[in-house]
Write an enzyme that holds these catalytic residues in place. Structure first.
Site, PDB file in Angstrom:
ATOM      1  N   SER A  64       0.843  -0.886   0.026  1.00  0.00           N
ATOM      2  CA  SER A  64       0.026  -0.090   0.024  1.00  0.00           C
ATOM      3  C   SER A  64       0.936   1.146  -0.150  1.00  0.00           C
ATOM      4  O   SER A  64       1.783   1.169   0.515  1.00  0.00           O
ATOM      5  CB  SER A  64      -0.811   0.121   1.193  1.00  0.00           C
ATOM      6  OG  SER A  64      -1.875  -0.873   1.279  1.00  0.00           O
TER       7      SER A  64
HETATM    8  N1  SAH Z   1      -1.149  -4.403   3.853  1.00  0.00           N
HETATM    9  C1  SAH Z   1      -0.343  -4.631   2.790  1.00  0.00           C
HETATM   10  C2  SAH Z   1      -1.573  -4.476   1.598  1.00  0.00           C
HETATM   11  C3  SAH Z   1      -1.466  -5.405   0.657  1.00  0.00           C
HETATM   12  S1  SAH Z   1      -2.427  -5.583  -0.568  1.00  0.00           S
HETATM   13  C4  SAH Z   1       1.057  -4.332   2.566  1.00  0.00           C
HETATM   14  O1  SAH Z   1       0.995  -3.159   3.202  1.00  0.00           O
HETATM   15  O2  SAH Z   1       1.720  -4.585   1.858  1.00  0.00           O
HETATM   16  C5  SAH Z   1      -3.886  -6.431  -0.130  1.00  0.00           C
HETATM   17  C6  SAH Z   1      -3.570  -7.786   0.306  1.00  0.00           C
HETATM   18  O3  SAH Z   1      -4.787  -8.475   0.842  1.00  0.00           O
HETATM   19  C7  SAH Z   1      -2.923  -8.794  -0.764  1.00  0.00           C
HETATM   20  O4  SAH Z   1      -1.873  -9.313  -0.297  1.00  0.00           O
HETATM   21  C8  SAH Z   1      -4.051  -9.681  -1.046  1.00  0.00           C
HETATM   22  O5  SAH Z   1      -3.636 -11.225  -1.273  1.00  0.00           O
HETATM   23  C9  SAH Z   1      -4.739  -9.889   0.283  1.00  0.00           C
HETATM   24  N2  SAH Z   1      -6.138 -10.507   0.240  1.00  0.00           N
HETATM   25  C10 SAH Z   1      -7.169 -10.180  -0.645  1.00  0.00           C
HETATM   26  N3  SAH Z   1      -8.235 -10.930  -0.143  1.00  0.00           N
HETATM   27  C11 SAH Z   1      -7.982 -11.430   0.967  1.00  0.00           C
HETATM   28  C12 SAH Z   1      -8.630 -12.271   1.805  1.00  0.00           C
HETATM   29  N4  SAH Z   1      -9.971 -12.464   1.540  1.00  0.00           N
HETATM   30  N5  SAH Z   1      -8.019 -12.609   2.860  1.00  0.00           N
HETATM   31  C13 SAH Z   1      -6.781 -12.438   3.198  1.00  0.00           C
HETATM   32  N6  SAH Z   1      -5.956 -11.647   2.473  1.00  0.00           N
HETATM   33  C14 SAH Z   1      -6.667 -11.294   1.137  1.00  0.00           C
END
Ligand code: SAH
Length: 214
Positions: A64
């Site tokens: 993010s």
């Molecule tokens: N907080 C993270 C953001 C990553 S983007 C950072 O700072 O790097 C969002 C993440 O949510 C992705 O890795 C994706 O695989 C995950 N995601 C999407 N749907 C999900 C679900 N149902 N349960 C768990 N993780 C999920």
């Protein structure tokens, strides 16, 4: 795993930039100033680590934007020792920020590759959240209820299971919408049966998907 003076200098500039964009909580800014974001990036994007942007981290996902991490963390008003459930570990960067705020973090990731990579990295950096591989739509009732819940992927609606796992007096921050963008929603649980929902502006996240990657 080096954190050089140059990295620290770039991080300070990033903090100034985020402050100028409206983040006021000094505890949040201190956490952003502490977490070495470059260690959470793919090697091809290392030079961009301290730009205020989202970048690919593999498996079609992104780390993010720092402003967004700060915005969600500020809205949640994290206090030391609070139990925080994070949906979407991704790179683990937001997880590290929550830990720097003193929270006890329970983090769920549905992409196996990212779950393994972030667990390995965070442990190397001495960050010790509870890691789970699974579908965040279901939350983690065994460890709940939580003071705060943070969703870091765009959800089509607010999952009822997550509201259930929130303490009365607790808050959830979740981007709600579709692939054209999401609204940052805050859900405050004011009694066992009532919530207060407020909108905090438009953002762009990767979608929250059902099930797991394998
Ligand atoms: N907080 C993270 C953001 C990553 S983007 C950072 O700072 O790097 C969002 C993440 O949510 C992705 O890795 C994706 O695989 C995950 N995601 C999407 N749907 C999900 C679900 N149902 N349960 C768990 N993780 C999920």
């Amino acid at each position: 795993m080096e954190d050089s003076f140059r990295h620290k200098g770039l991080r300070k500039k990033l903090v100034d930039e985020i402050r100028s964009k409206g983040i006021k909580c000094e505890r949040v800014l201190a956490a952003i100033n502490t977490v070495p974001r470059h260690l959470f990036m793919e090697s091809g994007f290392l030079n961009f680590s301290y730009k205020d942007s989202a970048f690919p981290i593999g498996a079609g996902q992104t780390i993010s934007q720092p402003y967004t991490v700060a915005f969600q963390t500020e809205l949640l008003d994290i206090k030391p020792l609070e139990k925080v459930l994070e949906i979407g570990t991704g790179s683990g960067y937001q997880t590290a920020v929550l830990l720097e705020m003193g929270a006890k973090v329970y983090t769920i990731e549905r992409q196996h590759e990212l779950y393994v990579r972030s667990k390995t990295l965070l442990e190397k950096l001495n960050y010790t959240p509870h890691f789970f591989y699974g579908d965040g739509y279901k939350g983690k009732p065994t460890y709940g209820p939580y003071h705060k819940i943070l969703v870091t992927a765009g959800a089509p609606e607010i999952p009822a299971d997550l509201i259930k796992q929130l303490m009365v007096g607790g808050k959830m921050v979740i981007p709600v919408g579709d692939s054209t963008g999401q609204k940052m929603m805050m859900v405050e649980k004011i009694s066992e049966t009532e919530t207060r929902i407020s909108n905090h502006g438009r953002f762009a996240f990767v979608p929250m998907l059902k099930g797991t990657s394998k």
